[in-house]
Write a protein that holds these residues in place. Sequence first.
Motif, PDB file in Angstrom:
ATOM      1  N   GLU A  30       0.827  -1.219   0.000  1.00  0.00           N
ATOM      2  CA  GLU A  30       0.000   0.000   0.000  1.00  0.00           C
ATOM      3  C   GLU A  30       0.854   1.259   0.000  1.00  0.00           C
ATOM      4  O   GLU A  30       0.360   2.343  -0.288  1.00  0.00           O
ATOM      5  CB  GLU A  30      -0.996   0.001   1.158  1.00  0.00           C
ATOM      6  CG  GLU A  30      -0.441  -0.444   2.482  1.00  0.00           C
ATOM      7  CD  GLU A  30      -1.515  -0.589   3.540  1.00  0.00           C
ATOM      8  OE1 GLU A  30      -1.429   0.154   4.513  1.00  0.00           O
ATOM      9  OE2 GLU A  30      -2.418  -1.431   3.385  1.00  0.00           O
ATOM     10  N   ARG A  31       2.140   1.132   0.258  1.00  0.00           N
ATOM     11  CA  ARG A  31       3.059   2.272   0.208  1.00  0.00           C
ATOM     12  C   ARG A  31       3.697   2.453  -1.171  1.00  0.00           C
ATOM     13  O   ARG A  31       4.537   3.323  -1.357  1.00  0.00           O
ATOM     14  CB  ARG A  31       4.172   2.098   1.245  1.00  0.00           C
ATOM     15  CG  ARG A  31       3.687   2.146   2.670  1.00  0.00           C
ATOM     16  CD  ARG A  31       4.796   1.823   3.666  1.00  0.00           C
ATOM     17  NE  ARG A  31       5.976   2.644   3.466  1.00  0.00           N
ATOM     18  CZ  ARG A  31       7.181   2.308   3.932  1.00  0.00           C
ATOM     19  NH1 ARG A  31       7.360   1.184   4.592  1.00  0.00           N
ATOM     20  NH2 ARG A  31       8.212   3.099   3.728  1.00  0.00           N
ATOM     21  N   GLU A  32       3.309   1.610  -2.160  1.00  0.00           N
ATOM     22  CA  GLU A  32       3.928   1.672  -3.488  1.00  0.00           C
ATOM     23  C   GLU A  32       3.861   3.085  -4.049  1.00  0.00           C
ATOM     24  O   GLU A  32       2.832   3.750  -3.982  1.00  0.00           O
ATOM     25  CB  GLU A  32       3.236   0.721  -4.448  1.00  0.00           C
ATOM     26  CG  GLU A  32       3.848   0.750  -5.839  1.00  0.00           C
ATOM     27  CD  GLU A  32       3.245  -0.290  -6.763  1.00  0.00           C
ATOM     28  OE1 GLU A  32       2.827   0.096  -7.863  1.00  0.00           O
ATOM     29  OE2 GLU A  32       3.202  -1.471  -6.385  1.00  0.00           O
ATOM     30  N   ALA A  33       4.983   3.533  -4.608  1.00  0.00           N
ATOM     31  CA  ALA A  33       5.040   4.863  -5.221  1.00  0.00           C
ATOM     32  C   ALA A  33       5.999   4.821  -6.395  1.00  0.00           C
ATOM     33  O   ALA A  33       7.038   4.156  -6.348  1.00  0.00           O
ATOM     34  CB  ALA A  33       5.504   5.904  -4.207  1.00  0.00           C
ATOM     35  N   ARG A  34       5.643   5.516  -7.454  1.00  0.00           N
ATOM     36  CA  ARG A  34       6.535   5.662  -8.610  1.00  0.00           C
ATOM     37  C   ARG A  34       7.176   7.027  -8.502  1.00  0.00           C
ATOM     38  O   ARG A  34       6.490   8.045  -8.421  1.00  0.00           O
ATOM     39  CB  ARG A  34       5.759   5.541  -9.909  1.00  0.00           C
ATOM     40  CG  ARG A  34       5.256   4.134 -10.118  1.00  0.00           C
ATOM     41  CD  ARG A  34       4.416   4.006 -11.377  1.00  0.00           C
ATOM     42  NE  ARG A  34       3.836   2.695 -11.422  1.00  0.00           N
ATOM     43  CZ  ARG A  34       4.282   1.711 -12.185  1.00  0.00           C
ATOM     44  NH1 ARG A  34       5.286   1.915 -12.985  1.00  0.00           N
ATOM     45  NH2 ARG A  34       3.715   0.527 -12.143  1.00  0.00           N
ATOM     46  N   VAL A  35       8.476   7.035  -8.499  1.00  0.00           N
ATOM     47  CA  VAL A  35       9.207   8.289  -8.340  1.00  0.00           C
ATOM     48  C   VAL A  35      10.178   8.435  -9.501  1.00  0.00           C
ATOM     49  O   VAL A  35      10.635   7.457 -10.071  1.00  0.00           O
ATOM     50  CB  VAL A  35       9.964   8.333  -6.990  1.00  0.00           C
ATOM     51  CG1 VAL A  35       8.996   8.290  -5.823  1.00  0.00           C
ATOM     52  CG2 VAL A  35      10.961   7.206  -6.863  1.00  0.00           C
ATOM     53  N   SER A  36      10.471   9.648  -9.860  1.00  0.00           N
ATOM     54  CA  SER A  36      11.463   9.861 -10.906  1.00  0.00           C
ATOM     55  C   SER A  36      12.386  11.015 -10.533  1.00  0.00           C
ATOM     56  O   SER A  36      13.589  10.908 -10.652  1.00  0.00           O
ATOM     57  CB  SER A  36      10.796  10.125 -12.247  1.00  0.00           C
ATOM     58  OG  SER A  36       9.942  11.227 -12.144  1.00  0.00           O
ATOM     59  N   THR A  37      11.847  12.112 -10.034  1.00  0.00           N
ATOM     60  CA  THR A  37      12.701  13.265  -9.758  1.00  0.00           C
ATOM     61  C   THR A  37      12.734  13.634  -8.279  1.00  0.00           C
ATOM     62  O   THR A  37      13.600  14.377  -7.863  1.00  0.00           O
ATOM     63  CB  THR A  37      12.235  14.493 -10.560  1.00  0.00           C
ATOM     64  OG1 THR A  37      10.883  14.773 -10.218  1.00  0.00           O
ATOM     65  CG2 THR A  37      12.357  14.251 -12.042  1.00  0.00           C
ATOM     66  N   LYS A  38      11.793  13.121  -7.472  1.00  0.00           N
ATOM     67  CA  LYS A  38      11.830  13.472  -6.056  1.00  0.00           C
ATOM     68  C   LYS A  38      12.663  12.455  -5.288  1.00  0.00           C
ATOM     69  O   LYS A  38      12.845  11.325  -5.709  1.00  0.00           O
ATOM     70  CB  LYS A  38      10.423  13.572  -5.487  1.00  0.00           C
ATOM     71  CG  LYS A  38       9.690  12.256  -5.372  1.00  0.00           C
ATOM     72  CD  LYS A  38       8.321  12.471  -4.775  1.00  0.00           C
ATOM     73  CE  LYS A  38       7.628  11.145  -4.549  1.00  0.00           C
ATOM     74  NZ  LYS A  38       6.361  11.298  -3.900  1.00  0.00           N
ATOM     75  N   ARG A  39      13.130  12.867  -4.153  1.00  0.00           N
ATOM     76  CA  ARG A  39      13.928  11.970  -3.313  1.00  0.00           C
ATOM     77  C   ARG A  39      12.997  11.182  -2.410  1.00  0.00           C
ATOM     78  O   ARG A  39      12.046  11.720  -1.867  1.00  0.00           O
ATOM     79  CB  ARG A  39      14.916  12.765  -2.476  1.00  0.00           C
ATOM     80  CG  ARG A  39      15.957  13.454  -3.317  1.00  0.00           C
ATOM     81  CD  ARG A  39      16.835  14.325  -2.452  1.00  0.00           C
ATOM     82  NE  ARG A  39      17.709  15.109  -3.284  1.00  0.00           N
ATOM     83  CZ  ARG A  39      19.000  14.867  -3.417  1.00  0.00           C
ATOM     84  NH1 ARG A  39      19.558  13.877  -2.763  1.00  0.00           N
ATOM     85  NH2 ARG A  39      19.733  15.623  -4.194  1.00  0.00           N
TER      86      ARG A  39
END
Length: 93
Positions: A30-39
């Motif tokens: 449930e914590r899944e996140a797609r990130v590309s530019t944020k830390r």
Amino acid sequence: MIKKTRSRPWALAGGQEPEPNQVVVFPGTEREARVSTKRTRVEVGDRVTLLTAGGGGHGAPGERDPDAVREDVAEGFVSAEAARDVYGVTGDV
């Protein structure tokens, strides 16, 4: 010094526009996140998945040389269905 770029990767052959690379932290939770530019802070044991762009193409599929598409079908890089549906190439493929 490490330089970051924001350009999409170039592809290897004709086809669709490539997708940007992505990083998925905590995949399948449930914590899944797609990130590309944020830390994003990750701890030892956290899962991280890297999604690379893979192939794509230079330009619109409809502008690709039909003979090149036929060669790709013969080499097994493109299916006959994709040649028809994506590239608009019909006939002996």
